[in-house]
Write a protein that holds these residues in place. Structure first.
Motif, mmCIF file in Angstrom:
data_model
loop_
_atom_site.group_PDB
_atom_site.id
_atom_site.type_symbol
_atom_site.label_atom_id
_atom_site.label_comp_id
_atom_site.label_asym_id
_atom_site.label_seq_id
_atom_site.Cartn_x
_atom_site.Cartn_y
_atom_site.Cartn_z
ATOM 1 N N ARG A 1 0.812 -1.204 0.000
ATOM 2 C CA ARG A 1 0.000 0.000 0.000
ATOM 3 C C ARG A 1 0.848 1.257 0.000
ATOM 4 N N THR A 2 1.896 1.251 0.829
ATOM 5 C CA THR A 2 2.765 2.424 0.866
ATOM 6 C C THR A 2 3.412 2.635 -0.488
ATOM 7 N N ASN A 3 3.709 1.545 -1.181
ATOM 8 C CA ASN A 3 4.318 1.651 -2.496
ATOM 9 C C ASN A 3 3.427 2.401 -3.465
ATOM 10 N N SER A 4 2.133 2.004 -3.490
ATOM 11 C CA SER A 4 1.233 2.645 -4.449
ATOM 12 C C SER A 4 1.000 4.097 -4.059
ATOM 13 N N ARG A 5 1.025 4.349 -2.739
ATOM 14 C CA ARG A 5 0.860 5.743 -2.332
ATOM 15 C C ARG A 5 2.064 6.561 -2.793
ATOM 16 N N ASN A 6 3.246 5.986 -2.638
ATOM 17 C CA ASN A 6 4.453 6.667 -3.100
ATOM 18 C C ASN A 6 4.395 6.952 -4.588
ATOM 19 N N PHE A 7 3.793 6.034 -5.313
ATOM 20 C CA PHE A 7 3.676 6.178 -6.751
ATOM 21 C C PHE A 7 2.894 7.439 -7.100
ATOM 22 N N TYR A 8 1.799 7.659 -6.347
ATOM 23 C CA TYR A 8 0.980 8.843 -6.610
ATOM 24 C C TYR A 8 1.710 10.130 -6.241
ATOM 25 N N LEU A 9 2.684 10.005 -5.365
ATOM 26 C CA LEU A 9 3.413 11.191 -4.910
ATOM 27 C C LEU A 9 4.396 11.705 -5.969
ATOM 28 N N ILE A 10 4.744 10.841 -6.927
ATOM 29 C CA ILE A 10 5.804 11.183 -7.879
ATOM 30 C C ILE A 10 5.575 12.519 -8.604
ATOM 31 N N PRO A 11 4.390 12.740 -9.192
ATOM 32 C CA PRO A 11 4.202 14.012 -9.894
ATOM 33 C C PRO A 11 4.387 15.215 -8.968
ATOM 34 N N TYR A 12 3.897 15.052 -7.742
ATOM 35 C CA TYR A 12 3.980 16.133 -6.773
ATOM 36 C C TYR A 12 5.438 16.445 -6.436
#
Ligand SMILES: Nc1ncnc2c1ncn2[C@@H]1O[C@H](COP(=O)(O)OP(=O)(O)O)[C@@H](O)[C@H]1O
Ligand SMILES: [Mg+2]
Lengths: 368, 267
Positions: B2-13
């Motif tokens: 779960r943390t991985n996918s959350r990190n993924f969403y953080l990339i653009p930011y």
């Protein structure tokens, strides 16, 4: 009006804009040093009465007297009255000490005096040592005590309490009822307490005003109001009651549920249509042969202290019985009650007429 | 997982921040260590502490302070009255509306209004006071700046006033507080966060105002913002411009910390 009167409402009406009036021609007197309760359903105007006394709003018509002076236009900060608000209204940016000292600081009291008085007030509400707590660190019951301390520390002549216990859980509420009553006795200040809980009103008050729809339906001591409700609304609102239609054959004789009964009320027209009130706890279950009424048990609820038994007579009137004995659903049982348990209400009688009639027939009974 | 996918969403930011916030800041810092010929130097920092730049800094702070002060003095009562009106959201919208119009457009409009033959002077003539130089004065600069920043000051103050529990005012009144005492001891302290937010939003950009200083104040007011613009666009001394920017950023951070939210029992 006696010398002991501290607040008097003289035909006070309150309207907001073009809405129908919230209070209609309300008159009453409050005496020094007593515990008063305004009791009524939500929206009946209890808070409005408190706001009028506190000075947050002005009457549309009529006069409010305080110590014999009209105070309609005296601003709230100049009145010898303090309020405990429904949501407590404690200042969130101040701690417990600062909240309680708020009024004293405005009066420019000396620092040492303020400290002494705040300590004393905290002791009164059993919150010693809580001076430096933030409000958000306090529980509901504690906040409520702070609100009370903030009011009593100013030594007002009257304290107004707007449903101060309604947010507390049952146990704490009962505890606070005792404490508040005790506090009032110790301080000797007039308390005007608002509640929609009839049990609370009965337990705490010297005097109760029952309000409905912007009018005072009845006022009196808790026993007066409980034993002699003036109309259906009061009877229904103050505790559970059995209310059935009846006919007053003559003084001390009433007919209902198809039978004649002896009673203790009088002062009616012969054969006047009336309503009969009998409290559920005044009904005793007997064998069918021994009862004054014969009813069939319809349902039964266990209420902890007692069973609440719902029965029907042959005329279809429902009779609620509170009994420590269990009944059997479907059984035919007898109900016994004393003549004193029957309370007769005249249709559309006002409080004044009621009092007059009561006086008249009581005088009559003394002469006999 | 779960943390991985959350990190993924953080990339653009994170990319955005890195590219448009962190990199420019580092570049500004980097350039501040070079002189106009491109040699490494600490000269820019020494120069900043000479009277010319210190005066400029002082003047920037002074004007930003005045702009913030007048904005606050106008915004607080306005916000207060707004909370008392019937259609407060509509009024609020009307007040915020001008802030959606481009700053330059508004500045040019004021050039017209305050000009020698503008509406303001005609009005003064009509009153019999007589026309005068309005444009290119401290007054016009502060007036226009306050006009532009006002909505940003009103909004947070309005919100904090609107959130205020009205029973608290009754309570203060009940305890003997006059209107003034109630304002001083209850209303103002409880809306202080809104005031701070408003001051922050106004003071920080006001520090680096530069277009208005030229258009409305006619370069009579030289702020750090003007100086940065001059160094980058006119003298091409990017090093000095960057050095001033570094100090400006430090000042801003300092103000943010100073006006940061105080956490105390606000329910
Ligand atoms: N400021 C106000 N404007 C218009 N109507 C109001 C206002 N305050 C109270 N009312 C109305 O007055 C009636 C009585 O209110 P209130 O005194 O608060 O009742 P209670 O405290 O008994 O629940 C309600 O119908 C309420 O809607
Ligand atoms: Mg109420």
């Amino acid at each position: 009006m006696t010398d002991n009167t501290i607040i008097r409402f003289n035909s006070v009406t309150k309207k907001y804009d073009n809405d129908p009036p919230v209070l209609k021609n309300v008159s009453f007197e409050i005496e020094r040093g007593k515990f008063y309760t305004l009791l009524g359903p939500s929206g009946c105007g209890k808070t409005t009465i408190l706001r009028l006394i506190a000075g947050f709003t002005e009457p549309s018509e009529g006069d409010i007297y305080f110590n014999g002076r009209v105070i309609n236009n005296v601003p709230a900060n100049k009145r010898q009255v303090n309020t405990v608000f429904q949501d407590y209204a404690l200042f969130p940016h101040l701690n417990v000490f600062e909240n309680i000292a708020f009024g004293l600081k405005i009066k420019k009291m000396k620092k040492a005096d303020i400290e002494r008085k705040v300590k004393e007030a905290l002791r009164f509400v059993n919150l010693e040592g809580y001076e430096n707590r933030e409000i958000k660190e306090m529980s509901g019951g504690q906040r409520q005590r702070v609100a009370i301390a903030r009011a009593i520390v100013n030594e007002p002549e009257v304290i107004l309490l707007d449903e101060p216990l309604s947010a507390l859980d049952l146990k704490l509420r009962t505890e606070m009822q005792y404490e508040l009553r005790e506090l009032q006795r110790n301080l000797g200040i007039t308390f005007i307490f608002v509640t929609h809980d009839q049990e609370e009103a009965l337990a705490m008050s010297d005097e109760i005003f029952v309000l409905n729809n912007g009018k005072i339906e009845q006022s009196g001591t808790p026993t007066d109001i409980y034993d002699e409700p003036i109309n259906r609304f009061v009877a229904d609102f103050i505790g559970e009651s059995n209310i059935v239609p009846g006919t007053m054959i003559k003084d001390y004789q009433v007919q209902f549920a198809g039978k004649l009964f002896e009673c203790v009320d009088g002062g009616f027209e012969p054969n006047e249509d009336v309503e009969i009130v009998i409290r559920p706890e005044d009904l005793a279950i007997t064998a069918p042969a021994d009862g004054k009424l014969n009813v069939k048990v319809d349902s039964q609820l266990f209420r902890g202290v007692h069973y609440e038994i719902s029965c029907y007579d042959s005329d279809g009137n429902e009779w609620l019985v509170h009994s420590t004995k269990k009944a059997t659903v479907g059984d035919q049982i007898g109900l016994y009650f004393d003549p004193e348990a029957i309370h007769v209400m005249r249709h559309g009688e006002t409080e004044e007429e009621f009092d007059k009639r009561l006086e008249a027939y009581e005088e009559g009974s003394y002469e006999n | 997982m779960r943390t991985n996918s959350r990190n993924f969403y953080l990339i653009p930011y994170v990319l955005w921040i890195a590219l448009f916030v962190v990199t420019p800041l580092l570049l500004v810092l980097y350039y501040s260590f070079f002189d106009i010929e491109g040699h490494f130097t600490l000269e820019n920092y020494r120069k900043f502490f000479t009277p010319v730049y210190l005066k400029m800094t002082l003047s920037s702070f002074w004007y930003a302070f005045l702009i913030t002060l007048f904005s606050l003095l106008i915004a607080y009562p306005t916000a207060y009255l707004l909370t008392k009106t019937k259609h407060k959201q509509l009024w609020l919208l009307l007040i915020i509306l001008p802030s959606w119009i481009n700053l330059l457009l508004k500045a040019y409009a004021f050039l017209g209004i305050f000009g020698t033959y503008g509406a303001a002077n005609s009005f003064l003539e009509a009153l019999g006071i007589g026309g005068r130089q309005i444009l290119f004065t401290d007054f016009s600069f502060i007036f226009v700046s306050v006009y532009i920043f006002l909505p940003f000051m009103i909004l947070p103050i309005f919100n904090s006033l609107d959130e205020l529990n009205p029973t608290l005012l009754d309570a203060s009144n009940d305890l003997g507080g006059s209107s003034w005492v109630t304002f001083k001891r209850v209303i103002f302290p409880l809306t202080l966060d809104g005031v701070k937010a408003g001051c922050q939003i106004v003071f920080i950009p006001a520090l680096s105002l530069f277009m208005l200083t030229r258009l409305i104040a006619g370069n009579r007011v030289i702020t750090l913002g003007t100086a940065i613009e001059q160094h980058f666009l006119v003298t091409q001394d990017w090093g000095m411009g960057s050095t001033i920017a570094v100090f400006l950023i430090i000042a801003m951070v300092f103000i943010m910390v100073l006006t940061g939210r105080r956490k105390r029992g606000i329910l």
